[in-house]
Write an enzyme that holds these catalytic residues in place. Structure first.
Site, mmCIF file in Angstrom:
data_model
loop_
_atom_site.group_PDB
_atom_site.id
_atom_site.type_symbol
_atom_site.label_atom_id
_atom_site.label_comp_id
_atom_site.label_asym_id
_atom_site.label_seq_id
_atom_site.Cartn_x
_atom_site.Cartn_y
_atom_site.Cartn_z
ATOM 1 C CB CYS A 2 -0.790 0.142 1.139
ATOM 2 S SG CYS A 2 -1.969 -1.223 1.375
ATOM 3 C CD1 TRP A 79 -0.205 -6.339 -3.313
ATOM 4 C CD2 TRP A 79 -0.348 -7.002 -1.011
ATOM 5 N NE1 TRP A 79 -0.031 -7.867 -3.157
ATOM 6 C CE2 TRP A 79 -0.375 -8.204 -2.089
ATOM 7 C CE3 TRP A 79 -0.803 -7.127 0.106
ATOM 8 C CZ2 TRP A 79 0.056 -9.540 -1.393
ATOM 9 C CZ3 TRP A 79 -0.347 -8.368 0.748
ATOM 10 C CH2 TRP A 79 -0.151 -9.466 0.081
ATOM 11 N N GLY A 106 -0.121 -0.451 6.269
ATOM 12 C CA GLY A 106 0.131 -1.529 7.491
ATOM 13 C C GLY A 106 -1.028 -2.505 7.804
ATOM 14 C CE LYS A 493 13.076 -11.555 -10.720
ATOM 15 N NZ LYS A 493 13.572 -11.116 -9.595
HETATM 16 O O1 M6R Z 1 12.511 -5.889 -0.233
HETATM 17 P P1 M6R Z 1 13.149 -7.343 -0.084
HETATM 18 O O2 M6R Z 1 14.174 -7.662 -0.569
HETATM 19 O O3 M6R Z 1 13.268 -7.575 1.232
HETATM 20 O O4 M6R Z 1 12.134 -8.227 -0.734
HETATM 21 C C1 M6R Z 1 12.082 -9.545 -0.695
HETATM 22 C C2 M6R Z 1 11.230 -10.121 -1.657
HETATM 23 O O5 M6R Z 1 9.755 -9.827 -1.463
HETATM 24 C C3 M6R Z 1 11.504 -9.822 -3.178
HETATM 25 O O6 M6R Z 1 12.833 -10.016 -3.372
HETATM 26 C C4 M6R Z 1 10.562 -10.329 -4.001
HETATM 27 O O7 M6R Z 1 10.882 -11.794 -4.136
HETATM 28 C C5 M6R Z 1 10.626 -9.909 -5.527
HETATM 29 N N1 M6R Z 1 9.415 -9.425 -6.163
HETATM 30 C C6 M6R Z 1 11.589 -10.847 -6.594
HETATM 31 O O8 M6R Z 1 11.647 -10.139 -7.639
#
Ligand code: M6R
Length: 616
Positions: A2, A79, A106, A493
């Site tokens: 969000c 979201w 949140g 990916k």
């Molecule tokens: O912000 P973060 O690196 O903690 O996020 C972790 C995952 O949510 C993030 O890497 C997610 O898997 C991506 N969408 C991958 O492309």
């Protein structure tokens, strides 16, 4: 998850809110809404609430016919957590009398009890969300206090959970009350008024000097400026953060999508992440970690904790830390780590990797690790983010703002940063000499040019491979060692942007089950770069080829033999195996994007996802 935005000043609030929401859309995009103050014919201030499902562009069309004169308002892009994406559940949420509106990022954990109590006191609810309790709590407190900021402070004492809140009240025109706990909030004053947002990207056009609110801090925005208070209402003077990254980051700059733009930025990310890191005597300079060589030498176990793509960066780091520092390194999904009882001693180093710096599971794992006595290093892309603030030391990746939901350039920044950390540990442990450090450092820097070579020469090969994959139902990614770690990221990916089912396996595991999936034409994407296990991977691929698999190989330039078993080959320049993750990831990112584009997917905002995952 969000995004919230707010503006009060002399300018057109509608335009500023929509522009801000578009920039925040990476945080969630299932519905959007605004509350705009309007002066009625009778001269009173009223709130116009407009909400709709879908992306911000839809909201923008709906607002096109509205009075452009409003100079104060709040907006939200959602979201969904509590309540499906619907108009009724979209923010802003309003009080019973419609005179107070709230946007929230949140989760209010005790919303069910609060809602029952509020309904018992006569409040009527219009949505299924947790957020709506805030509107009613503020309404009750406002009836007592007659002051919006004070009412928001009172409401915050009643809720349990995480929040970034912005609220407006028709009885206090031009005022926006802001609160924060465990959800990001930045505020700033520009030439024409005051701004609030979940992310600096929404207000960077107006000002580069912002305040990143801390937990328990409150801000009262008015056209003439912002005042700050603590939970008791006492004035405070928070620190100003200067934003030095370029606004071009927030624009596509001629690229068809942010994902491609960000993939193409990766040579710069490598270079920027290494700037100033090697001292004249071959010593690595990562002062911000705050540990001396002697203290680093005492570390006897490393945990890398992270989620998603950042977790995959951790898998790569494990190989390097164990090879160069000779200490055990475990990589754990933060969501698992926090609920286990991992073995942590004062000589344990926990490395928390998070692009956004606000992933809820990673943050909780950091807190848990610190309570248990570990030293925690954060690796994050966002200055002043919760991961940065709650870690003992932090390395900032120099990716700049990443807009596409799928991580690409931040992943490369994470690998480069983790590689430096592995080298530093190796040096501190006496396993790497300064000569070796210097050599590794320069080779690491060379990967910038190698990525550029891939981008310049291999796009057509990737395109052909994507055409061969696009109509598949499923795909397997395989490799060994570094190649296995990269494969996990390649599979993630592909599934996240193209919705094509994909799994990754260590190539040697294929024969223990996954090979049963292979029938003629089944795509197997293999990392077959020159490495100590090259021959083994080739043998595993032959087993796939024998069963009719359609093989795409990511191979080392000059490897002509691989063409005998691979249907498509995408080359990367010759590179030390330790650095192959940096280069071999690039064709996999390009492949995922190409397949997604061919399948008509929105590569920047894949369905069901959000860039910052601030819920468990
Ligand atoms: O912000 P973060 O690196 O903690 O996020 C972790 C995952 O949510 C993030 O890497 C997610 O898997 C991506 N969408 C991958 O492309």
């Amino acid at each position: 998850m969000c995004g919230i935005v707010g503006y009060t000043g002399a300018d057109t609030a509608k335009r500023i809110l929509i522009e801000g929401l578009k920039r925040l859309e990476y945080r969630g995009y299932d519905s959007a809404g605004v509350a705009l103050e309007r002066t009625s014919a009778a001269g009173s201030c009223e709130l116009d609430i407009v909400r709709r499902t879908g992306k911000v562009a839809g909201l923008e069309s709906e607002l096109a016919h509205m009075d452009p004169d409003s100079t104060c308002g709040i907006g939200h892009t959602r979201w969904a957590t509590h309540g499906r994406p619907s108009q009724a559940n979209a923010h802003p949420h309003v009080s019973c009398d419609g005179r107070i509106a709230v946007v929230h990022n949140g989760i209010i954990e005790n919303f069910a009890e609060l809602r029952t109590e509020l309904e018992g006191r006569g409040h009527r609810f219009a949505s299924e969300t947790d957020t709506e309790v805030l509107a009613h709590l503020i309404e009750e407190a406002y009836a007592e206090a007659g002051d919006l900021m004070a009412a928001v402070r009172v409401a915050c004492t009643q809720v349990v959970g995480a929040y970034g809140i912005a609220a407006v009240c028709a009885d206090e025109p031009g005022v926006i009350a802001v609160a924060r706990k465990d959800s990001p909030i930045v505020v700033g004053t520009g030439a024409s008024g005051s701004y609030v947002a979940s992310d600096v990207i929404a207000l960077i056009d107006a000002t580069r000097d912002v305040v990143v609110l801390e937990d328990g801090q409150f801000a009262r925005l008015a056209p003439e400026g912002i005042t700050y208070t603590d939970a008791d209402g006492a004035p405070i003077e928070p620190a100003i953060t200067h934003i030095d990254w370029d606004i071009d980051t927030a624009e596509k700059g001629g690229y068809p999508d942010f994902m491609l733009k960000e993939i193409c930025e990766q040579p710069r990310v490598v270079r920027d992440t290494l700037v100033g890191r090697l001292g004249p005597n071959g010593e690595l300079d990562i002062d911000e970690l705050g540990l001396t060589f002697e203290e680093l030498n005492l570390i006897d176990r490393v945990y890398v904790i992270a989620c998603g793509t950042s977790y995959h960066a951790g898998l790569i780091a494990k190989n390097l830390i164990e090879a160069w520092a000779r200490i055990p390194c475990e990589v754990e999904a933060a969501s698992e780590f926090r609920y286990r009882n991992p073995i942590i001693t004062p000589s344990t180093l926990v490395v928390a990797v998070s692009q956004s710096g606000e992933t809820a599971d990673t943050l909780a794992a950091i807190r848990d690790a610190r309570i248990k006595g570990a030293k925690v290093f954060g690796i994050t892309n966002v200055v002043g983010s919760p991961v940065a603030r709650e870690s003992d030391g932090v390395i900032y990746t120099k990716a700049n703002k990443e807009i596409a939901v799928a991580s690409t350039k931040s992943f490369i920044g994470q690998i480069v940063s983790l590689t430096l950390l592995a080298m530093l540990l190796g040096q501190a442990k006496g396993k790497l000499t300064t000569g070796q450090i210097r050599m590794l450092f320069h080779e690491l820097g060379d990967t910038a040019a190698q990525i550029q070579w891939i981008l310049d020469t291999q796009r057509e090969a990737v395109h052909r491979a994507a055409l061969a994959c696009k109509d598949a139902q499923s795909a397997l990614f395989v490799g060994r060692g570094m190649g296995a770690a990269i494969s996990y990221e390649g599979a993630l990916k592909l599934k996240e942007v193209s919705y094509l089912h994909a799994e990754a396996y260590a190539a040697g595991e294929m024969k223990h089950g996954p090979i049963a999936l292979i029938d003629p034409g089944f795509p197997v994407i293999a990392v077959t770069t020159k490495s100590p296990t090259y021959d083994k991977v080739v043998s595993n691929l032959k087993e796939c080829e024998a069963r009719g698999a359609m093989i795409v190989a990511i191979a080392t330039e000059g490897d002509e033999d691989i063409k005998q078993i691979a249907d498509h080959v995408v080359y990367i320049p010759p590179v030390r195996d330790a650095f192959s993750a940096i280069t071999a990831s690039v064709p996999l990112q390009l492949l995922a994007r190409e397949v997604a584009v061919m399948r008509g997917c929105d590569v920047d905002q894949p369905r069901n996802l959000a860039k910052s995952v601030t819920v468990e």
